[in-house]
Motif scaffolding. Structure first.
Motif, PDB file in Angstrom:
ATOM      1  N   ILE A  66       0.805  -1.222   0.000  1.00  0.00           N
ATOM      2  CA  ILE A  66       0.000   0.000   0.000  1.00  0.00           C
ATOM      3  C   ILE A  66       0.840   1.276   0.000  1.00  0.00           C
ATOM      4  N   SER A  67       2.148   1.168   0.326  1.00  0.00           N
ATOM      5  CA  SER A  67       2.992   2.358   0.394  1.00  0.00           C
ATOM      6  C   SER A  67       3.613   2.672  -0.963  1.00  0.00           C
ATOM      7  N   GLU A  68       3.877   3.955  -1.145  1.00  0.00           N
ATOM      8  CA  GLU A  68       4.541   4.402  -2.360  1.00  0.00           C
ATOM      9  C   GLU A  68       6.043   4.143  -2.220  1.00  0.00           C
ATOM     10  N   LYS A  69       6.597   3.324  -3.114  1.00  0.00           N
ATOM     11  CA  LYS A  69       8.015   2.963  -3.029  1.00  0.00           C
ATOM     12  C   LYS A  69       8.887   4.135  -3.487  1.00  0.00           C
ATOM     13  N   ALA A  70       9.971   4.348  -2.748  1.00  0.00           N
ATOM     14  CA  ALA A  70      10.854   5.472  -3.082  1.00  0.00           C
ATOM     15  C   ALA A  70      12.313   5.118  -2.840  1.00  0.00           C
ATOM     16  N   VAL A  71      13.185   5.761  -3.594  1.00  0.00           N
ATOM     17  CA  VAL A  71      14.627   5.684  -3.321  1.00  0.00           C
ATOM     18  C   VAL A  71      15.055   7.041  -2.762  1.00  0.00           C
ATOM     19  N   LEU A  72      15.998   7.031  -1.847  1.00  0.00           N
ATOM     20  CA  LEU A  72      16.508   8.258  -1.242  1.00  0.00           C
ATOM     21  C   LEU A  72      17.886   8.569  -1.798  1.00  0.00           C
ATOM     22  N   ILE A  73      18.155   9.852  -1.985  1.00  0.00           N
ATOM     23  CA  ILE A  73      19.420  10.257  -2.612  1.00  0.00           C
ATOM     24  C   ILE A  73      20.063  11.373  -1.806  1.00  0.00           C
ATOM     25  N   GLY A  74      21.322  11.163  -1.422  1.00  0.00           N
ATOM     26  CA  GLY A  74      22.064  12.165  -0.666  1.00  0.00           C
ATOM     27  C   GLY A  74      23.489  12.287  -1.167  1.00  0.00           C
ATOM     28  N   VAL A  75      24.228  13.218  -0.605  1.00  0.00           N
ATOM     29  CA  VAL A  75      25.618  13.421  -1.016  1.00  0.00           C
ATOM     30  C   VAL A  75      26.531  13.536   0.203  1.00  0.00           C
ATOM     31  N   ILE A  76      27.798  13.207  -0.020  1.00  0.00           N
ATOM     32  CA  ILE A  76      28.850  13.445   0.967  1.00  0.00           C
ATOM     33  C   ILE A  76      29.733  14.541   0.387  1.00  0.00           C
ATOM     34  N   THR A  77      29.819  15.667   1.075  1.00  0.00           N
ATOM     35  CA  THR A  77      30.578  16.806   0.575  1.00  0.00           C
ATOM     36  C   THR A  77      31.556  17.297   1.639  1.00  0.00           C
ATOM     37  N   GLN A  78      32.261  18.378   1.313  1.00  0.00           N
ATOM     38  CA  GLN A  78      33.187  18.980   2.282  1.00  0.00           C
ATOM     39  C   GLN A  78      32.427  19.488   3.503  1.00  0.00           C
ATOM     40  N   LEU A  79      31.195  19.908   3.304  1.00  0.00           N
ATOM     41  CA  LEU A  79      30.393  20.450   4.406  1.00  0.00           C
ATOM     42  C   LEU A  79      29.550  19.384   5.095  1.00  0.00           C
ATOM     43  N   GLN A  80      29.493  18.196   4.522  1.00  0.00           N
ATOM     44  CA  GLN A  80      28.626  17.140   5.048  1.00  0.00           C
ATOM     45  C   GLN A  80      29.343  15.800   4.914  1.00  0.00           C
ATOM     46  N   ASP A  81      30.002  15.356   5.995  1.00  0.00           N
ATOM     47  CA  ASP A  81      30.776  14.109   5.921  1.00  0.00           C
ATOM     48  C   ASP A  81      29.859  12.888   5.876  1.00  0.00           C
TER      49      ASP A  81
ATOM     50  N   GLY B 202      10.702  -0.994 -10.625  1.00  0.00           N
ATOM     51  CA  GLY B 202       9.393  -0.339 -10.717  1.00  0.00           C
ATOM     52  C   GLY B 202       9.172   0.718  -9.649  1.00  0.00           C
ATOM     53  N   ILE B 203      10.193   1.521  -9.376  1.00  0.00           N
ATOM     54  CA  ILE B 203      10.097   2.572  -8.357  1.00  0.00           C
ATOM     55  C   ILE B 203       9.494   3.824  -8.995  1.00  0.00           C
ATOM     56  N   GLY B 204       8.554   4.454  -8.293  1.00  0.00           N
ATOM     57  CA  GLY B 204       7.872   5.620  -8.864  1.00  0.00           C
ATOM     58  C   GLY B 204       8.363   6.957  -8.353  1.00  0.00           C
ATOM     59  N   THR B 205       9.175   6.953  -7.286  1.00  0.00           N
ATOM     60  CA  THR B 205       9.556   8.221  -6.658  1.00  0.00           C
ATOM     61  C   THR B 205      11.019   8.230  -6.233  1.00  0.00           C
ATOM     62  N   ALA B 206      11.694   9.328  -6.514  1.00  0.00           N
ATOM     63  CA  ALA B 206      13.067   9.554  -6.045  1.00  0.00           C
ATOM     64  C   ALA B 206      13.058  10.799  -5.174  1.00  0.00           C
ATOM     65  N   ILE B 207      13.588  10.673  -3.946  1.00  0.00           N
ATOM     66  CA  ILE B 207      13.552  11.789  -2.993  1.00  0.00           C
ATOM     67  C   ILE B 207      14.979  12.235  -2.665  1.00  0.00           C
ATOM     68  N   PHE B 208      15.262  13.501  -2.908  1.00  0.00           N
ATOM     69  CA  PHE B 208      16.594  14.064  -2.664  1.00  0.00           C
ATOM     70  C   PHE B 208      16.626  14.749  -1.296  1.00  0.00           C
ATOM     71  N   ASP B 209      17.759  14.618  -0.601  1.00  0.00           N
ATOM     72  CA  ASP B 209      17.850  15.118   0.771  1.00  0.00           C
ATOM     73  C   ASP B 209      18.050  16.628   0.857  1.00  0.00           C
ATOM     74  N   ASP B 210      18.326  17.275  -0.250  1.00  0.00           N
ATOM     75  CA  ASP B 210      18.498  18.727  -0.250  1.00  0.00           C
ATOM     76  C   ASP B 210      17.478  19.369  -1.175  1.00  0.00           C
ATOM     77  N   GLU B 211      17.268  20.681  -0.976  1.00  0.00           N
ATOM     78  CA  GLU B 211      16.336  21.385  -1.854  1.00  0.00           C
ATOM     79  C   GLU B 211      16.962  21.525  -3.234  1.00  0.00           C
ATOM     80  N   LEU B 212      16.231  21.119  -4.261  1.00  0.00           N
ATOM     81  CA  LEU B 212      16.709  21.196  -5.644  1.00  0.00           C
ATOM     82  C   LEU B 212      16.280  22.510  -6.277  1.00  0.00           C
TER      83      LEU B 212
END
Length: 401
Positions: free
Chosen positions: A8-23, A78-88
Motif C-alpha cells: 500500500i505504500s509508495e516505493k521510493a529511493v533516497l538520494i544524498g551526497v557526501i561533501t566537504q560540508l557534510q561528511d 518499478g520505483i515511482g519516486t526519487a527523494i533528494f535530501d536537499d532542496e533542488l
C-alpha cells in the motif's frame, strides 16, 4: 508473500551526497531522518544512493554516472519516486526529471507534503498552502511539456500569453490572497493572545518528535494529539496550567527540523509568534536520540532567526526511559571514552554543571522525575510572576511556609 505495508505504500529511493560540508556520518544521519520523513508521508524507502563529491552538480545534483545507476535501479524495480535530501533548484528538478522519468521530490517538497497532511485548522491549512505556492512558483516550468503560444484570433492578436505565464499569474494572485487571509488570522490570534491577560506564558519548543505533546498532556491534563511521527502537531495548542499557587499558560508549538524550509518559517509566522511572546521556553530534547546535540543546535538556529535566543530557557531532556549508550569493557585500556559511551549520569553532570542553563532529565511517557520538572518550572515561572505582580509576594511567602 507480499508485505501489506509494501503493497500500500509508495516505493521510493533516497538520494544524498557526501561533501566537504557534510561528511559520511552527517550524510547518513540526514538520510535516516529523510527515511523517517518518507515513512511519515506514507512512503516506503527501498534503497539509498549516496555520492561523494566536492559539491552538488548545479545542473543535475548528482554526477551523470550515479544518475544512470539510480535510473537503472528505478526501472528494474518499478520505483515511482526519487527523494533528494536537499532542496533542488528549478533547473536541477527539471533536468533530473527528464533523466529519471519518475516523480522527483526534494526534502522541502516532502516536508511541505507532510504539513499539508497534518494541517487541521483553517490557520494551519492557510499557512501550509501559502508555503506550497511559494515553493511551486519558481518551479512551474517542469509542469508543462507543451509551451505553445495561444492561437491568434479576435481579441488575441499580438504575442499572447503562454500557459506557464498564465499559471504564474494565477499562483501570484493566489499567494496575494493567502497573505491577506493570513494577515486576518494573525490579527485574530494577536487579539486572542491579548485577551489572555498578563498571565505568564510558557512555550514548549524543540525538534520534531521529542515528546512535547506528551509532556503537554501530562502537565496540563489535556488531550493534545501525540504520535511517534514527525510533525504530529502543527496547530498551536494553549492550555491553562496551575502548579502550586501559580496559574500560567502553556503552549505546544510545531516541531523544528534540520534544513527547515524557509517558506515554512515565513508562512508559520503566527505560530512562531507564540514562541516570540512567551516569557519562558521549555526546550524539550529527546536524550535517547544519538544526534540530540545536533537537534539542540538546529532548534537554537531557528530561535535565533526569530529573535528568541535570549529568552529564559529550561532544557528538558525527555525519554530517559529509552536512553541507551555504548559500553566499554573494564579490561579495555585502548578504547577512548567518547560521548557515545556517556551514561545518563554523565550527561546530567555535563548539562547540570552549566549554571547558566537550567536543565532537568525526565520521561514524560513514564512520568519519571515529573515532580522535579514541575518544581523547576514553578520556580522559573515564579521569578517572572514576582516581577510582573510584585504586590502578590505575600502569596509566595505564605505558600512556602
Amino acid at each position: 508473500m507480499i508485505d501489506q505495508r509494501e503493497a500500500i505504500s509508495e516505493k521510493a529511493v533516497l538520494i544524498g551526497v557526501i561533501t566537504q560540508l557534510q561528511d559520511e556520518t552527517k550524510s547518513e544521519e540526514y538520510l535516516d531522518e529523510l527515511e523517517f520523513l518518507t515513512e511519515t508521508a506514507g512512503g516506503l524507502t527501498v534503497k539509498r544512493f549516496v555520492q561523494k563529491m566536492e559539491k552538488p552538480n548545479p545542473k543535475t545534483f548528482l554526477g551523470t554516472g550515479k544518475l544512470d545507476e539510480v535510473k537503472s535501479y528505478i526501472e528494474a524495480h518499478g520505483i515511482g519516486t526519487a527523494i533528494f535530501d536537499d532542496e533542488l533548484s528549478p533547473a536541477q528538478l527539471r533536468n533530473i526529471e527528464k533523466i529519471l522519468d519518475c516523480k522527483i521530490l526534494d526534502r522541502t517538497n516532502l516536508i511541505l507534503d507532510i504539513f499539508a497532511q497534518r494541517a487541521q485548522t483553517s490557520s494551519a491549512k492557510t499557512q501550509v498552502e501559502l508555503a506550497q505556492h511559494q515553493y511551486l512558483l519558481p518551479r512551474l516550468t517542469r509542469l508543462w511539456t507543451h509551451l505553445d503560444k495561444q492561437k491568434g484570433g479576435i481579441g488575441l492578436r499580438g504575442p499572447g500569453e503562454t500557459e506557464i505565464e498564465t499559471d504564474r499569474r494565477i499562483i501570484r494572485d493566489k499567494i496575494a490572497v493567502l497573505k491577506k487571509k493570513l494577515l486576518t488570522i494573525d490579527k485574530q490570534m494577536a487579539v486572542q493572545r491579548k485577551n489572555r491577560g498578563q498571565m505568564v506564558r510558557v512555550a514548549l519548543v524543540g525538534y520534531t518528535n521529542v515528546g512535547k505533546s506528551t509532556l503537554m498532556n501530562v502537565i496540563s491534563k489535556s488531550d493534545v494529539f501525540a504520535e511517534n511521527k514527525l510533525f504530529a502537531t502543527l496547530d498551536t495548542t494553549v492550555r491553562k496550567v496551575v502548579i502550586k499557587n501559580i496559574p500560567f499558560l502553556m503552549t505546544d508549538t510545531v516541531g523544528f527540523i534540520r534544513k527547515l524550509p524557509t517558506q515554512l518559517v515565513e508562512s508559520f509566522k503566527s505560530t512562531l509568534d507564540e514562541v516570540r511572546e512567551a516569557d519562558l521556553l521549555l526546550h524539550v530534547v529527546d536524550i535517547s536520540h544519538p544526534n540530540f546535540e545536533d537537534h539542540i543546535a538546529s532548534v537554537n538556529v531557528v530561535l535565533a532567526d526569530i529573535k528568541c535566543a535570549n529568552k529564559p530557557t529550561v532544557m528538558v531532556f525527555n525519554k530517559i526511559d529509552a536512553f541507551e549508550h555504548e559500553t566499554i569493557d573494564a579490561d579495555d585500556l585502548i578504547t577512548e571514552k567518547t560521548k557515545e559511551h556517556y551514561t545518563l549520569e554523565d550527561w546530567e553532570k555535563t548539562w547540570m554543571n552549566d549554571y547558566e542553563i537550567e536543565s532537568i532529565f525526565i520521561s514524560a511517557l513514564n512520568k519519571d522525575n515529573l515532580e522535579d520538572f514541575k518544581e523547576k518550572t514553578y520556580n522559573e515561572v515564579k521569578k517572572i510572576h514576582i516581577e510582573r505582580f510584585p504586590y502578590n509576594n505575600f502569596l509566595y511567602d505564605e505558600f512556602s511556609e
